[in-house]
Scaffold this motif. Structure first.
Motif, short mmCIF file in Angstrom:
data_model
loop_
_atom_site.label_atom_id
_atom_site.label_comp_id
_atom_site.label_asym_id
_atom_site.label_seq_id
_atom_site.Cartn_x
_atom_site.Cartn_y
_atom_site.Cartn_z
N ASP A 1 0.81 -1.22 0.00
CA ASP A 1 0.00 0.00 0.00
C ASP A 1 0.84 1.28 0.00
O ASP A 1 0.36 2.34 0.40
N GLY A 2 2.08 1.19 -0.44
CA GLY A 2 2.93 2.37 -0.49
C GLY A 2 4.38 2.00 -0.28
O GLY A 2 4.78 0.85 -0.46
N THR A 3 5.19 2.97 0.12
CA THR A 3 6.61 2.70 0.37
C THR A 3 6.86 2.61 1.87
O THR A 3 6.10 3.19 2.67
N VAL A 4 7.91 1.92 2.25
CA VAL A 4 8.23 1.76 3.67
C VAL A 4 8.59 3.11 4.29
O VAL A 4 8.43 3.29 5.50
N PHE A 5 9.02 4.07 3.47
CA PHE A 5 9.37 5.38 4.01
C PHE A 5 8.14 6.10 4.57
O PHE A 5 8.24 6.89 5.50
N GLU A 6 6.97 5.81 4.01
CA GLU A 6 5.74 6.37 4.55
C GLU A 6 5.51 5.88 5.97
O GLU A 6 5.06 6.64 6.84
N ALA A 7 5.83 4.60 6.20
CA ALA A 7 5.68 4.04 7.54
C ALA A 7 6.72 4.63 8.49
O ALA A 7 6.41 4.99 9.64
N PHE A 8 7.96 4.77 8.00
CA PHE A 8 9.03 5.27 8.85
C PHE A 8 8.84 6.74 9.21
O PHE A 8 9.38 7.22 10.21
N LYS A 9 8.09 7.47 8.40
CA LYS A 9 7.79 8.86 8.74
C LYS A 9 6.86 8.93 9.95
O LYS A 9 6.85 9.92 10.69
N LYS A 10 6.07 7.86 10.15
CA LYS A 10 5.13 7.82 11.28
C LYS A 10 5.76 7.16 12.51
O LYS A 10 5.52 7.61 13.64
N VAL A 11 6.52 6.08 12.29
CA VAL A 11 7.22 5.40 13.38
C VAL A 11 8.64 5.13 12.93
O VAL A 11 8.88 4.29 12.07
N MET A 12 9.60 5.86 13.50
CA MET A 12 10.99 5.71 13.11
C MET A 12 11.60 4.48 13.78
O MET A 12 11.54 4.33 14.99
N PRO A 13 12.16 3.55 13.01
CA PRO A 13 12.80 2.38 13.63
C PRO A 13 14.02 2.79 14.44
O PRO A 13 14.74 3.71 14.07
N LYS A 14 14.26 2.08 15.52
CA LYS A 14 15.40 2.39 16.38
C LYS A 14 16.63 1.59 15.99
O LYS A 14 17.71 1.83 16.54
N SER A 15 16.48 0.65 15.10
CA SER A 15 17.60 -0.19 14.68
C SER A 15 18.10 0.25 13.30
O SER A 15 17.44 1.04 12.60
N PHE A 16 19.25 -0.29 12.92
CA PHE A 16 19.78 -0.04 11.59
C PHE A 16 18.92 -0.80 10.58
O PHE A 16 18.44 -1.90 10.85
N VAL A 17 18.72 -0.23 9.40
CA VAL A 17 17.90 -0.85 8.36
C VAL A 17 18.75 -1.13 7.12
O VAL A 17 19.46 -0.25 6.64
N ILE A 18 18.66 -2.35 6.62
CA ILE A 18 19.26 -2.70 5.33
C ILE A 18 18.11 -2.77 4.33
O ILE A 18 17.20 -3.59 4.45
N PHE A 19 18.14 -1.87 3.35
CA PHE A 19 17.06 -1.81 2.37
C PHE A 19 17.29 -2.82 1.26
O PHE A 19 18.42 -3.09 0.86
N THR A 20 16.20 -3.39 0.77
CA THR A 20 16.25 -4.32 -0.37
C THR A 20 15.28 -3.82 -1.43
O THR A 20 14.24 -3.25 -1.11
N THR A 21 15.64 -4.01 -2.68
CA THR A 21 14.77 -3.54 -3.76
C THR A 21 15.04 -4.33 -5.02
O THR A 21 16.12 -4.88 -5.21
N ALA A 22 14.03 -4.40 -5.89
CA ALA A 22 14.17 -5.12 -7.14
C ALA A 22 14.49 -4.20 -8.30
O ALA A 22 14.72 -4.65 -9.42
#
Length: 248
Positions: A63-84
């Motif tokens: 339903d969108g990009t993960v950045f939309e979620a992170f704008k609402k709740v910022m993760p406290k851990s390091f994130v490794i992004f994956t994409t096709a």
């Protein structure tokens, strides 16, 4: 001793299982959670559970990009992004100094990415916050005139945009047209390129607005849009980019 937790954000079940299997071999001392497949799931889950050692996250979700979620709740851990595929976020990710894994990636790439994080104390957990802040933002709605009244046109409701006689018009999925007081070139910059593609000088279409795609003379493409009777021709030069946009 409590096991470290790794979260996988991924909307493809096969990709999730593949990453999970890799992590079982690369980080057997960690417990893997997931998958979270949508923005709403990520927001709800991280609001209650934000204590992960590491997060592997696809960029485009159901339903969108993960950045939309992170704008609402910022993760406290390091994130490794994956994409096709390379999309509008990739340049921002690279500029921010954050690594990402291009699908399909191998187990060695996962191991290297994790080792880089664990061995570099200068990699701060705030990297996601900086990245989200630096990402381009796109229009979500327009205030448009309808006679002597104003209406709100949501970008998600736009089927296509067309230019005729120096006038730019947006057409929604019910066939209603709205005059947009902006040049087509400026409008193109303000609309999310994951959602809209400039077919030619006259037309820009949303993904959902495309009804039919056909081959045309000279390695060109012919496109039919919902609510539009005109055959829209994409040049040979634009055809490859259009196919790549569709096939993300």
């Amino acid at each position: 001793m409590r096991m470290k937790k790794i979260l996988i954000i991924e909307d493809n079940a096969l990709s999730f299982e593949r990453i999970k299997d890799m992590l079982a071999r690369v980080k057997p001392d960690c417990e893997v959670y997931g998958p979270l497949a949508s923005v709403s799931e990520v927001v709800e889950h991280l609001s209650a559970n934000n204590d992960y050692y590491l997060i592997f996250s696809d960029i485009c979700l159901l339903d969108g990009t993960v950045f939309e979620a992170f704008k609402k709740v910022m993760p406290k851990s390091f994130v490794i992004f994956t994409t096709a595929y390379n999309d509008y976020a990739m340049e921002a990710i690279k500029n921010n100094g954050v690594d990402y894994l291009m699908k399909p990636f191998a187990e060695d790439e996962v191991r290297t990415a994790i080792q880089k994080i664990e061995s570099n104390p200068l990699l701060r957990k705030e990297h996601v916050e900086e990245l989200v802040r630096d990402l381009p933002t796109y229009k979500e709605r327009f205030l448009v005139e309808r006679g002597d009244e104003f209406a709100i046109l949501a970008v998600k409701d736009i089927c296509f945009v067309c230019k005729s006689d120096n006038h730019v018009t947006a057409v929604d999925y019910s066939g209603v047209s709205y005059y947009i007081d902006e040049p087509m070139a400026e409008l193109e910059k303000k609309l999310n390129p994951n959602m809209f593609f400039r077919l030619n000088r006259q037309y820009m279409a949303s993904m959902k607005g495309i009804r039919k795609i056909s081959s045309f003379f000279g390695s060109r493409l012919s496109v039919r849009l919902h609510g539009c009777d005109e055959r829209i021709v994409i040049s040979k030069e634009r055809a490859a980019a259009f196919k790549a946009w569709i096939d993300k």
